[in-house]
Design a protein around this motif. Structure first.
Motif, PDB file in Angstrom:
ATOM      1  N   UNK A 197      54.520  40.869  23.724  1.00  0.00           N
ATOM      2  CA  UNK A 197      54.590  39.951  24.862  1.00  0.00           C
ATOM      3  C   UNK A 197      54.520  40.716  26.177  1.00  0.00           C
ATOM      4  N   UNK A 198      55.244  41.818  26.264  1.00  0.00           N
ATOM      5  CA  UNK A 198      55.216  42.629  27.482  1.00  0.00           C
ATOM      6  C   UNK A 198      53.819  43.184  27.736  1.00  0.00           C
ATOM      7  N   UNK A 199      53.141  43.613  26.689  1.00  0.00           N
ATOM      8  CA  UNK A 199      51.784  44.138  26.825  1.00  0.00           C
ATOM      9  C   UNK A 199      50.820  43.058  27.309  1.00  0.00           C
ATOM     10  N   UNK A 200      50.940  41.864  26.775  1.00  0.00           N
ATOM     11  CA  UNK A 200      50.093  40.743  27.207  1.00  0.00           C
ATOM     12  C   UNK A 200      50.345  40.417  28.672  1.00  0.00           C
ATOM     13  N   UNK A 201      51.594  40.396  29.073  1.00  0.00           N
ATOM     14  CA  UNK A 201      51.941  40.100  30.474  1.00  0.00           C
ATOM     15  C   UNK A 201      51.371  41.168  31.400  1.00  0.00           C
ATOM     16  N   UNK A 202      51.481  42.431  31.020  1.00  0.00           N
ATOM     17  CA  UNK A 202      50.943  43.520  31.844  1.00  0.00           C
ATOM     18  C   UNK A 202      49.429  43.393  31.972  1.00  0.00           C
ATOM     19  N   UNK A 203      48.752  43.107  30.859  1.00  0.00           N
ATOM     20  CA  UNK A 203      47.290  42.958  30.898  1.00  0.00           C
ATOM     21  C   UNK A 203      46.893  41.773  31.773  1.00  0.00           C
ATOM     22  N   UNK A 204      47.616  40.673  31.667  1.00  0.00           N
ATOM     23  CA  UNK A 204      47.310  39.503  32.499  1.00  0.00           C
ATOM     24  C   UNK A 204      47.529  39.796  33.983  1.00  0.00           C
ATOM     25  N   UNK A 205      48.577  40.527  34.295  1.00  0.00           N
ATOM     26  CA  UNK A 205      48.830  40.881  35.695  1.00  0.00           C
ATOM     27  C   UNK A 205      47.728  41.804  36.235  1.00  0.00           C
ATOM     28  N   UNK A 206      47.295  42.745  35.439  1.00  0.00           N
ATOM     29  CA  UNK A 206      46.204  43.626  35.857  1.00  0.00           C
ATOM     30  C   UNK A 206      44.923  42.821  36.051  1.00  0.00           C
ATOM     31  N   UNK A 207      44.638  41.911  35.138  1.00  0.00           N
ATOM     32  CA  UNK A 207      43.437  41.079  35.262  1.00  0.00           C
ATOM     33  C   UNK A 207      43.512  40.183  36.490  1.00  0.00           C
ATOM     34  N   UNK A 208      44.686  39.633  36.758  1.00  0.00           N
ATOM     35  CA  UNK A 208      44.862  38.779  37.934  1.00  0.00           C
ATOM     36  C   UNK A 208      44.654  39.567  39.219  1.00  0.00           C
ATOM     37  N   UNK A 209      45.227  40.759  39.290  1.00  0.00           N
ATOM     38  CA  UNK A 209      45.048  41.564  40.498  1.00  0.00           C
ATOM     39  C   UNK A 209      43.597  42.017  40.634  1.00  0.00           C
ATOM     40  N   UNK A 210      42.940  42.322  39.528  1.00  0.00           N
ATOM     41  CA  UNK A 210      41.525  42.704  39.559  1.00  0.00           C
ATOM     42  C   UNK A 210      40.669  41.565  40.099  1.00  0.00           C
ATOM     43  N   UNK A 211      40.932  40.350  39.621  1.00  0.00           N
ATOM     44  CA  UNK A 211      40.129  39.207  40.088  1.00  0.00           C
ATOM     45  C   UNK A 211      40.430  38.876  41.546  1.00  0.00           C
ATOM     46  N   UNK A 212      41.632  39.131  42.021  1.00  0.00           N
ATOM     47  CA  UNK A 212      41.958  38.889  43.431  1.00  0.00           C
ATOM     48  C   UNK A 212      41.248  39.891  44.332  1.00  0.00           C
ATOM     49  N   UNK A 213      41.163  41.131  43.876  1.00  0.00           N
ATOM     50  CA  UNK A 213      40.494  42.166  44.669  1.00  0.00           C
ATOM     51  C   UNK A 213      38.978  41.967  44.668  1.00  0.00           C
ATOM     52  N   UNK A 214      38.422  41.478  43.562  1.00  0.00           N
ATOM     53  CA  UNK A 214      36.975  41.305  43.420  1.00  0.00           C
ATOM     54  C   UNK A 214      36.588  39.828  43.440  1.00  0.00           C
ATOM     55  N   UNK A 215      37.013  39.124  44.452  1.00  0.00           N
ATOM     56  CA  UNK A 215      36.773  37.684  44.523  1.00  0.00           C
ATOM     57  C   UNK A 215      35.432  37.324  45.146  1.00  0.00           C
ATOM     58  N   UNK A 216      34.692  38.286  45.669  1.00  0.00           N
ATOM     59  CA  UNK A 216      33.428  37.959  46.331  1.00  0.00           C
ATOM     60  C   UNK A 216      32.380  37.525  45.305  1.00  0.00           C
ATOM     61  N   UNK A 217      31.410  36.752  45.779  1.00  0.00           N
ATOM     62  CA  UNK A 217      30.385  36.195  44.898  1.00  0.00           C
ATOM     63  C   UNK A 217      29.265  37.214  44.680  1.00  0.00           C
ATOM     64  N   UNK A 218      28.718  37.183  43.487  1.00  0.00           N
ATOM     65  CA  UNK A 218      27.567  38.018  43.150  1.00  0.00           C
ATOM     66  C   UNK A 218      26.455  37.106  42.659  1.00  0.00           C
ATOM     67  N   UNK A 219      25.226  37.563  42.864  1.00  0.00           N
ATOM     68  CA  UNK A 219      24.077  36.783  42.424  1.00  0.00           C
ATOM     69  C   UNK A 219      23.691  37.259  41.028  1.00  0.00           C
ATOM     70  N   UNK A 220      23.639  36.320  40.104  1.00  0.00           N
ATOM     71  CA  UNK A 220      23.286  36.616  38.728  1.00  0.00           C
ATOM     72  C   UNK A 220      21.891  36.070  38.464  1.00  0.00           C
ATOM     73  N   UNK A 221      20.946  36.965  38.233  1.00  0.00           N
ATOM     74  CA  UNK A 221      19.570  36.566  37.948  1.00  0.00           C
ATOM     75  C   UNK A 221      19.345  36.531  36.446  1.00  0.00           C
ATOM     76  N   UNK A 222      18.795  35.445  35.967  1.00  0.00           N
ATOM     77  CA  UNK A 222      18.404  35.341  34.574  1.00  0.00           C
ATOM     78  C   UNK A 222      16.979  34.815  34.528  1.00  0.00           C
ATOM     79  N   UNK A 223      16.390  34.656  33.359  1.00  0.00           N
ATOM     80  CA  UNK A 223      14.955  34.427  33.222  1.00  0.00           C
ATOM     81  C   UNK A 223      14.445  33.155  33.896  1.00  0.00           C
ATOM     82  N   UNK A 224      15.199  32.099  33.914  1.00  0.00           N
ATOM     83  CA  UNK A 224      14.714  30.840  34.476  1.00  0.00           C
ATOM     84  C   UNK A 224      15.295  30.521  35.845  1.00  0.00           C
ATOM     85  N   UNK A 225      16.113  31.381  36.378  1.00  0.00           N
ATOM     86  CA  UNK A 225      16.690  31.118  37.692  1.00  0.00           C
ATOM     87  C   UNK A 225      17.760  32.119  38.042  1.00  0.00           C
TER      88      UNK A 225
END
Length: 96
Positions: free
Chosen positions: A6-34
Motif C-alpha cells: 500500500x505504501x509503495x502504491x501511494x508513493x508511486x501515485x504521488x510521484x505520478x501526480x507530481x509528474x503530471x502537474x509539472x508536465x501539464x502543457x499540451x503536446x501535438x500528437x501526429x498519427x496517420x489520419x490526423x
C-alpha cells in the motif's frame, strides 16, 4: 506485507501526480489520419496503458498454453495413479 504494498502504491501515485502537474502543457500528437493536441501526461499514460494491454495479450497466449499443458499432465497423473493403485491391489491379492 500489505502495508508495504500500500505504501509503495501511494508513493508511486504521488510521484505520478507530481509528474503530471509539472508536465501539464499540451503536446501535438501526429498519427496517420490526423493529429490531436493533448496534455503530455495523458499521452504518456495512454501509451503506457496500450503497451501494458499488448503485453498482457501476448502473455495471455502463453498462459493459456501452459494451462492446457497442466491439464494434460494432471490427467496423465490421475491415470498413472489409478494404474498404480490397480497394480498394488492385484499384487496384494497374490501375496495374501
Amino acid at each position: 506485507m500489505k502495508i508495504v504494498s500500500l505504501a509503495l502504491v501511494i508513493v508511486i501515485l504521488l510521484i505520478a501526480l507530481s509528474f503530471s502537474a509539472v508536465n501539464a502543457h499540451a503536446v501535438k500528437l501526429n498519427y496517420y489520419v490526423g493529429s490531436v493536441e493533448a496534455p503530455l501526461a495523458l499521452v504518456l499514460v495512454s501509451t503506457f496503458t496500450l503497451g501494458a494491454m499488448f503485453a498482457l495479450a501476448a502473455m495471455l497466449r502463453v498462459l493459456i498454453g501452459l494451462r492446457l499443458d497442466l491439464m494434460r499432465v494432471r490427467k496423465t497423473l490421475k491415470q498413472r495413479e489409478q494404474e498404480l493403485s490397480s497394480i498394488r491391489s492385484i499384487s496384494g491379492n497374490k501375496i495374501g
